[in-house]
Design a protein around this motif. Structure first.
Motif, short mmCIF file in Angstrom:
data_model
loop_
_atom_site.label_atom_id
_atom_site.label_comp_id
_atom_site.label_asym_id
_atom_site.label_seq_id
_atom_site.Cartn_x
_atom_site.Cartn_y
_atom_site.Cartn_z
N GLY A 1 1.63 -4.71 -16.89
CA GLY A 1 0.28 -4.60 -17.41
C GLY A 1 -0.48 -5.90 -17.47
N ASP A 2 0.21 -7.02 -17.30
CA ASP A 2 -0.46 -8.32 -17.34
C ASP A 2 -0.51 -8.98 -15.96
OD1 ASP A 2 2.17 -8.93 -16.97
OD2 ASP A 2 2.35 -10.30 -18.66
N GLY A 3 -0.25 -8.22 -14.93
CA GLY A 3 -0.27 -8.75 -13.57
C GLY A 3 1.11 -8.88 -12.96
N ARG A 4 2.15 -8.97 -13.78
CA ARG A 4 3.51 -9.09 -13.24
C ARG A 4 3.99 -7.72 -12.78
NH1 ARG A 4 6.35 -12.10 -18.11
NH2 ARG A 4 5.05 -10.59 -19.18
N TRP A 5 4.62 -7.69 -11.62
CA TRP A 5 5.12 -6.43 -11.06
C TRP A 5 6.44 -6.68 -10.36
CZ3 TRP A 5 5.33 -5.81 -5.64
CH2 TRP A 5 4.71 -6.83 -4.91
N TRP A 6 7.23 -5.60 -10.24
CA TRP A 6 8.56 -5.68 -9.64
C TRP A 6 8.45 -5.41 -8.15
CZ3 TRP A 6 13.08 -7.58 -10.61
CH2 TRP A 6 14.19 -7.16 -9.89
N ASP A 7 8.89 -6.38 -7.35
CA ASP A 7 8.89 -6.25 -5.89
C ASP A 7 10.29 -5.81 -5.47
OD1 ASP A 7 8.54 -6.40 -3.19
OD2 ASP A 7 7.99 -8.51 -3.14
N GLU A 8 10.41 -4.55 -5.07
CA GLU A 8 11.71 -4.00 -4.68
C GLU A 8 12.26 -4.65 -3.42
OE1 GLU A 8 11.77 0.21 -4.38
OE2 GLU A 8 10.97 0.51 -6.38
N ALA A 9 11.38 -5.07 -2.52
CA ALA A 9 11.83 -5.63 -1.24
C ALA A 9 12.66 -6.90 -1.43
CB ALA A 9 10.64 -5.92 -0.34
N HIS B 1 0.83 -1.21 0.00
CA HIS B 1 0.00 0.00 0.00
C HIS B 1 0.86 1.26 0.00
CE1 HIS B 1 -3.20 2.80 1.02
NE2 HIS B 1 -2.45 3.24 2.01
N GLY B 2 0.44 2.26 -0.77
CA GLY B 2 1.09 3.55 -0.77
C GLY B 2 2.34 3.66 -1.61
N ARG B 3 2.80 2.57 -2.17
CA ARG B 3 4.01 2.59 -2.99
C ARG B 3 3.66 2.66 -4.46
NH1 ARG B 3 7.94 -1.38 -0.33
NH2 ARG B 3 8.48 -0.25 1.56
N THR B 4 4.58 3.19 -5.22
CA THR B 4 4.44 3.16 -6.67
C THR B 4 5.22 1.96 -7.17
OG1 THR B 4 4.27 5.56 -6.76
CG2 THR B 4 4.85 4.44 -8.81
N VAL B 5 4.51 1.03 -7.84
CA VAL B 5 5.15 -0.18 -8.32
C VAL B 5 5.27 -0.13 -9.83
CG1 VAL B 5 4.38 -1.61 -6.40
CG2 VAL B 5 2.99 -1.48 -8.44
N ARG C 1 4.98 0.09 -16.88
CA ARG C 1 4.12 1.18 -16.41
C ARG C 1 4.29 1.32 -14.91
NH1 ARG C 1 -1.54 -0.67 -18.79
NH2 ARG C 1 -0.53 -2.41 -19.76
N ARG C 2 3.90 2.46 -14.41
CA ARG C 2 3.97 2.70 -12.97
C ARG C 2 2.56 2.94 -12.44
NH1 ARG C 2 9.07 4.41 -10.93
NH2 ARG C 2 10.61 4.41 -12.59
N THR C 3 2.28 2.39 -11.26
CA THR C 3 0.97 2.55 -10.64
C THR C 3 1.16 2.74 -9.15
OG1 THR C 3 -0.05 1.09 -12.26
CG2 THR C 3 -1.28 1.48 -10.24
N ARG C 4 0.45 3.70 -8.59
CA ARG C 4 0.45 3.88 -7.14
C ARG C 4 -0.60 2.94 -6.57
NH1 ARG C 4 2.43 6.89 -3.19
NH2 ARG C 4 1.10 7.49 -1.47
N GLN D 1 -6.19 -1.98 -6.30
CA GLN D 1 -7.16 -1.61 -7.33
C GLN D 1 -7.35 -2.74 -8.34
OE1 GLN D 1 -4.28 0.11 -6.55
NE2 GLN D 1 -4.44 2.22 -7.22
N ARG D 2 -6.25 -3.32 -8.79
CA ARG D 2 -6.32 -4.37 -9.81
C ARG D 2 -7.07 -5.59 -9.31
NH1 ARG D 2 -3.60 -8.95 -11.02
NH2 ARG D 2 -3.53 -9.51 -13.21
N CYS D 3 -6.71 -6.08 -8.14
CA CYS D 3 -7.36 -7.27 -7.59
C CYS D 3 -8.82 -7.01 -7.26
CB CYS D 3 -6.61 -7.76 -6.35
SG CYS D 3 -4.96 -8.38 -6.73
N HIS D 4 -9.13 -5.78 -6.80
CA HIS D 4 -10.51 -5.43 -6.48
C HIS D 4 -11.36 -5.43 -7.75
CE1 HIS D 4 -13.00 -2.88 -3.46
NE2 HIS D 4 -13.76 -3.74 -4.08
N MET D 5 -10.85 -4.88 -8.84
CA MET D 5 -11.61 -4.87 -10.08
C MET D 5 -11.78 -6.29 -10.64
SD MET D 5 -12.70 -1.90 -10.62
CE MET D 5 -13.26 -1.99 -12.29
N ILE D 6 -10.75 -7.11 -10.54
CA ILE D 6 -10.87 -8.50 -11.00
C ILE D 6 -11.90 -9.24 -10.16
CG2 ILE D 6 -9.64 -10.71 -11.10
CD1 ILE D 6 -7.14 -9.09 -11.91
#
Length: 142
Positions: free
Chosen positions: A46-54, A38-42, A80-83, A108-113
């Motif tokens: 666009g297809d569900g894959r995202w970069w986990d900085e941790a 929450h609160g981070r820009t990831v 792409r970047r998303t907050r 947002q993505r999981c809620h819409m799905i």
């Protein structure tokens, strides 16, 4: 997600506190569907894959680590970047059922799905009602 003014009556008075307890207490500030924080820009593809900085790794739409083969995806062209903003969601879409097991912290993505079938159902109902009202008051469509 913000609650529409006409729907606020269906939520309990203590909804902000209940939502915060689910999002930050139980889920610890991460989506329960894909683990986005929450609160981070990831950065995502666009297809569900995202970069986990941790952990310095790509994750899929369910939060599991995945490998992105070099050359398989034009990463620089599709990044792409998303907050990320967490919201408390009702699993059964019933706002009166505020049991702990019925609430989930989703981005947002999981809620819409999660809400997609319910949105389709409501859309069909709305279109069907409009057509019925048109037939009732203006006659059959041509």
């Amino acid at each position: 997600m913000p609650i529409r003014r006409e729907h606020r009556f269906f939520y309990p008075i203590d909804w902000p506190q209940l939502s915060a307890a689910i999002r930050f207490g139980r889920a610890r500030g991460a989506c329960e569907g894909c683990r986005r924080p929450h609160g981070r820009t990831v950065v995502h593809l666009g297809d569900g894959r995202w970069w986990d900085e941790a952990v310095a790794a790509w994750r899929d739409g369910r939060g599991r680590r995945v490998r992105v083969a070099p050359g398989a995806v034009d990463i620089l062209g599709s990044v792409r970047r998303t907050r990320v903003v967490l919201a408390a969601a009702h699993r059964d879409h019933d706002t009166a059922n505020n049991a702990n097991a019925n609430l989930a912290a989703f981005c947002q993505r999981c809620h819409m799905i999660h809400d997609r079938p319910e949105h389709r159902r409501r859309r069909w109902t709305t279109l069907f009602r409009r057509k019925a009202l048109g037939d009732l008051f203006r006659g059959p469509y041509g």
